[in-house]
Design a protein around this motif. Sequence first.
Motif, PDB file in Angstrom:
ATOM      1  N   UNK A  69       0.861  -1.172   0.000  1.00 35.53           N
ATOM      2  CA  UNK A  69       0.000   0.000   0.000  1.00 35.53           C
ATOM      3  C   UNK A  69       0.905   1.233   0.000  1.00 35.53           C
ATOM      4  N   UNK A  70       0.698   2.124  -0.948  1.00 30.93           N
ATOM      5  CA  UNK A  70       1.527   3.326  -1.084  1.00 30.93           C
ATOM      6  C   UNK A  70       1.249   4.300   0.063  1.00 30.93           C
ATOM      7  N   UNK A  71       2.192   5.210   0.331  1.00 34.94           N
ATOM      8  CA  UNK A  71       1.953   6.229   1.354  1.00 34.94           C
ATOM      9  C   UNK A  71       0.666   7.011   1.069  1.00 34.94           C
ATOM     10  N   UNK A  72      -0.126   7.211   2.110  1.00 35.13           N
ATOM     11  CA  UNK A  72      -1.377   7.979   2.080  1.00 35.13           C
ATOM     12  C   UNK A  72      -2.418   7.401   1.132  1.00 35.13           C
ATOM     13  N   UNK A  73      -2.317   6.136   0.826  1.00 33.19           N
ATOM     14  CA  UNK A  73      -3.317   5.463   0.006  1.00 33.19           C
ATOM     15  C   UNK A  73      -4.403   4.914   0.929  1.00 33.19           C
ATOM     16  N   UNK A  74      -5.614   4.841   0.416  1.00 34.35           N
ATOM     17  CA  UNK A  74      -6.734   4.252   1.141  1.00 34.35           C
ATOM     18  C   UNK A  74      -7.033   2.906   0.506  1.00 34.35           C
ATOM     19  N   UNK A  75      -7.115   1.861   1.331  1.00 36.85           N
ATOM     20  CA  UNK A  75      -7.449   0.529   0.855  1.00 36.85           C
ATOM     21  C   UNK A  75      -8.670   0.074   1.633  1.00 36.85           C
ATOM     22  N   UNK A  76      -9.725  -0.238   0.899  1.00 35.07           N
ATOM     23  CA  UNK A  76     -10.948  -0.697   1.552  1.00 35.07           C
ATOM     24  C   UNK A  76     -11.639  -1.690   0.637  1.00 35.07           C
ATOM     25  N   UNK A  77     -12.228  -2.702   1.222  1.00 34.71           N
ATOM     26  CA  UNK A  77     -12.957  -3.684   0.438  1.00 34.71           C
ATOM     27  C   UNK A  77     -12.023  -4.617  -0.302  1.00 34.71           C
ATOM     28  N   UNK A  78     -12.500  -5.108  -1.413  1.00 39.63           N
ATOM     29  CA  UNK A  78     -11.747  -6.110  -2.136  1.00 39.63           C
ATOM     30  C   UNK A  78     -11.928  -5.942  -3.644  1.00 39.63           C
ATOM     31  N   UNK A  79     -11.061  -5.250  -4.326  1.00 39.92           N
ATOM     32  CA  UNK A  79     -10.130  -4.217  -3.863  1.00 39.92           C
ATOM     33  C   UNK A  79     -10.704  -2.844  -4.164  1.00 39.92           C
ATOM     34  N   UNK A  80     -10.296  -1.855  -3.447  1.00 42.94           N
ATOM     35  CA  UNK A  80     -10.619  -0.463  -3.734  1.00 42.94           C
ATOM     36  C   UNK A  80      -9.453   0.376  -3.235  1.00 42.94           C
ATOM     37  N   UNK A  81      -8.948   1.252  -4.074  1.00 39.27           N
ATOM     38  CA  UNK A  81      -7.798   2.077  -3.691  1.00 39.27           C
ATOM     39  C   UNK A  81      -8.021   3.496  -4.189  1.00 39.27           C
TER      40      UNK A  81
END
Length: 118
Positions: A69-81
Amino acid sequence: MIGPSTYLFTMFGGTWTDNTMDTFLSIDKPGGTVVGNDVWIGRDATIMPGVTIGDGAVLGAHSIVTKDVAPYEVVAGNPARRSRFFEKGTELLLSTRWWDWPIEKITQNAATIMGVTL
């Protein structure tokens, strides 16, 4: 999963262990998981071995994180960025490295750190 069977014969001990330990020990293991500074990890998020989570990232509740996961990235669900900030904002935050400041400086600037809009 390097051979036809996934069964762990080594667990039987004795001759089974003697005959299989070299194979078991030769299996590549994932690297260590690295979690950056100021990362928020939601409830029941699963981070797979060997994944690196960048500074300031947000992992949503119940997310399954299988890739870096990159800096300040949001990861939620499968997948969502998506990124938390515009690229310039992310660069500014990474160059500031506020988490390395002396506690006195963090204390004086805590309101800004919590509420700055980028």
